[in-house]
Motif scaffolding. Structure first.
Motif, PDB file in Angstrom:
ATOM      1  N   SER A  65       0.832  -1.217   0.000  1.00 15.39           N
ATOM      2  CA  SER A  65       0.000   0.000   0.000  1.00 15.39           C
ATOM      3  C   SER A  65       0.861   1.261   0.000  1.00 15.39           C
ATOM      4  O   SER A  65       0.424   2.308  -0.464  1.00 15.39           O
ATOM      5  CB  SER A  65      -0.952   0.005   1.196  1.00 15.39           C
ATOM      6  N   PRO A  70      -3.278   4.516   3.536  1.00 17.28           N
ATOM      7  CA  PRO A  70      -3.871   3.451   2.722  1.00 17.28           C
ATOM      8  C   PRO A  70      -3.841   2.087   3.403  1.00 17.28           C
ATOM      9  O   PRO A  70      -4.748   1.280   3.217  1.00 17.28           O
ATOM     10  CB  PRO A  70      -3.002   3.431   1.462  1.00 17.28           C
ATOM     11  N   CYS A  71      -2.800   1.848   4.193  1.00 17.85           N
ATOM     12  CA  CYS A  71      -2.683   0.577   4.913  1.00 17.85           C
ATOM     13  C   CYS A  71      -3.889   0.376   5.838  1.00 17.85           C
ATOM     14  O   CYS A  71      -4.545  -0.677   5.807  1.00 17.85           O
ATOM     15  CB  CYS A  71      -1.377   0.547   5.714  1.00 17.85           C
ATOM     16  N   ILE A  74      -7.116  -0.081   3.857  1.00 11.67           N
ATOM     17  CA  ILE A  74      -7.215  -1.426   3.274  1.00 11.67           C
ATOM     18  C   ILE A  74      -7.634  -2.443   4.335  1.00 11.67           C
ATOM     19  O   ILE A  74      -8.457  -3.325   4.078  1.00 11.67           O
ATOM     20  CB  ILE A  74      -5.890  -1.819   2.583  1.00 11.67           C
ATOM     21  N   SER A 220       1.844   6.882  -1.145  1.00  7.69           N
ATOM     22  CA  SER A 220       0.852   5.823  -1.383  1.00  7.69           C
ATOM     23  C   SER A 220       1.080   5.140  -2.725  1.00  7.69           C
ATOM     24  O   SER A 220       1.446   5.779  -3.706  1.00  7.69           O
ATOM     25  CB  SER A 220      -0.566   6.405  -1.365  1.00  7.69           C
ATOM     26  N   ILE A 227      -2.026  -2.632  -5.240  1.00 12.72           N
ATOM     27  CA  ILE A 227      -3.187  -2.533  -4.352  1.00 12.72           C
ATOM     28  C   ILE A 227      -3.868  -3.896  -4.233  1.00 12.72           C
ATOM     29  O   ILE A 227      -4.299  -4.307  -3.150  1.00 12.72           O
ATOM     30  CB  ILE A 227      -4.169  -1.454  -4.866  1.00 12.72           C
ATOM     31  N   ALA A 230      -1.864  -5.887  -1.837  1.00 10.36           N
ATOM     32  CA  ALA A 230      -2.130  -5.413  -0.471  1.00 10.36           C
ATOM     33  C   ALA A 230      -3.430  -6.023   0.042  1.00 10.36           C
ATOM     34  O   ALA A 230      -3.515  -6.473   1.197  1.00 10.36           O
ATOM     35  CB  ALA A 230      -2.199  -3.890  -0.443  1.00 10.36           C
TER      36      ALA A 230
END
Length: 492
Positions: A65, A70-71, A74, A220, A227, A230
């Motif tokens: 990510s 974003p981590c 997600i 990101s 993605i 991830a």
């Protein structure tokens, strides 16, 4: 029933002179018993989902990510997706009250060939490799305190992993209730370590330790495939949301307990996961988290120093419990596939004394020991997720198809069809995105393996070749005598 198998009556011997002993202990039907209640159902979902993933996958989710923001998004999105998928399975499980999860639903919607390919892939690869991955994680954490200044030797990890597989398989072979008690105990243990990590994170945030979460979206990832990877690793931590559907026939009141366990269990896990990740970022920078060999242990060393040993201990408990849940459900899939004639009949036999699918559990355990041999857990996770999400997508597509082809079926739980559509589309994305972004040979090998099952399907299942029956008949009889197992009785 396969010709040549030994019936229950012949195993039990004469019954005319049993006298008062027969009255003291009424005989159960030789089939899987309905021993799993609501609490055990929730424990199976929560206990299987919270295993090794949250303690290993944080690194991979962050790596792909690219940043903290974003981590965390997600992780939350994975929880929403798992909940949506589980709601679809709640409709399927209350509509088709057979054990076997995806296998039973694919059989009903698409017929024998698709269901066979699922059972072939899952029984031979997905379930035992998942069992192996979780026990390898258990071994890594259990051995970590004995090697404080270095990584535990690979031979130690693999031997511990094999020992865990043998113990867990043995427990599941002995008793369904014993396996449920083990699951409940280890689910309680893993919730304790989750609470400790979350509370420690809240205290640190209250003290102002939030610098690692400033500029959370800087750097990101924007790659389509990154993605997807991830999500792969995040959803690996959530894997297990469908586990209760594998044992529908053993649930007490499945129409109530199946959807209720899903609605309670999965949101609980989602909240735990998001807060655990926030807690990690209060004490570790993204680069430190990526360089840590065991994220939860590093967290414990920095925050719980005098009693840091409790972290690897409870994480080992957590992974052990998750492995127990994985073994419990894997045996049921082999059992149902054997019952339908898609696997050898011996796998559908039940222990005469224990009322457990003994041959199916032993088969899964033996395969899992073979899967310990490859060393790289992350490669196994990616391989596992690729095929698994293809079948998840097919199963939610089956729900949509049966809305039109099987309108006659009773649906105690009915989810909006748009939810099934979203899960199907996301499944397609998770299967295709990494292949498009970065084609690798392992995806081709996986696809070839899935369809190679057809080589066995046509002669052995579709044509029911006589030569195969002649080979299997004496083998089945000898294995029956050795394990004291008999065909499951049909009760309507």
């Amino acid at each position: 029933m396969e010709t040549g198998s030994i019936s229950k009556a012949s195993e039990n011997g004469p019954t005319d002179n049993d006298g008062p002993l027969e009255k003291k202990r009424p005989e159960k039907a030789t089939m899987l018993q309905q021993d799993i209640g609501l609490l055990s159902g929730i424990s199976l979902i929560v206990g299987t989902m919270i295993g090794s993933g949250i303690f290993i996958s944080p690194k991979s989710v962050l790596l792909y990510s690219g940043a903290v923001g974003p981590c965390l998004l997600i992780w939350a999105a994975c929880g929403v997706l798992a909940t949506m998928g589980a709601l679809c399975y709640a409709e399927l499980g209350t509509m088709i009250t057979k054990s076997g999860a995806e296998y039973s639903y694919l059989m009903e919607a698409f017929g024998s060939v698709v269901a066979y390919l699922y059972s072939w892939t899952t029984v031979m690869v997905l379930k035992p490799s998942s069992f192996a991955i979780i026990t390898l994680s258990f071994a890594e954490y259990a051995s970590a305190p004995f090697y404080p200044d270095c990584t535990p030797p690979l031979v130690v990890i693999k031997c511990l992993s094999a020992a865990a597989i043998i113990i867990i398989t043995g427990v599941n072979c002995l008793s369904v209730k014993l396996a449920s008690y083990v699951q409940n105990f280890f689910t309680g243990a893993k919730l304790i370590i989750i609470i400790i990590i979350v509370v420690a994170g809240i205290v640190l945030m209250a003290q102002g330790k939030t610098e690692n979460m400033s500029n959370a979206f800087e750097g990101s990832a924007t790659s389509f495939g990154a993605i997807g990877l991830a999500f792969y690793n995040g959803l690996w931590a959530y894997d297990g949301w469908n586990q209760l559907n594998f044992i529908t026939e053993e649930l007490k009141n499945p129409y109530r307990n199946l959807p209720l366990a899903i609605v309670i269990g999965i949101p609980l896990v989602t909240v735990c996961y998001v807060f655990v990740n926030i807690a990690y970022f209060t004490v570790m920078t993204p680069s430190e988290l990526l360089s840590s060999s065991a994220v939860a242990v590093t967290f414990g060393d920095r925050v719980l120093y005098p009693v840091a040993w409790i972290v690897p201990l409870f994480v080992a408990f957590s992974t052990f419990g998750s492995a127990n849940g994985s073994c419990f459900t894997a045996g049921r899939l082999s059992y149902v596939a054997g019952r339908e004639g898609h696997m050898v009949k011996i796998l559908s036999y039940i222990s005469l004394k224990r009322y457990t699918p003994l041959p199916a559990l032993l088969f899964n355990g033996i395969l899992a020991i073979f899967y310990i041999m490859p060393a790289d857990i992350n490669t196994l996770i990616n391989y596992f997720s690729f095929a698994q999400w293809a079948f998840y997508g097919l199963t939610t597509l089956a729900l949509i198809v049966m809305r039109f082809t099987r309108k006659d079926l009773d649906r105690p739980v009915k989810v909006p069809i748009v939810i099934a559509g979203i899960v199907t589309l996301v499944s397609c994305y998770l299967v295709l995105a990494p292949i498009i972004d970065k084609p690798e040979w392992e995806y081709l090998y996986c696809t070839i393996f899935i369809f190679s099952g057809l080589i066995l399907y046509f002669p052995l299942v579709y044509k029911k070749a006589n030569w195969a029956r002649k080979i299997m008949r004496p083998i089945t009889m000898h294995l029956q005598l050795l394990m004291e197992v008999v065909p499951s009785e049909k009760t309507e």
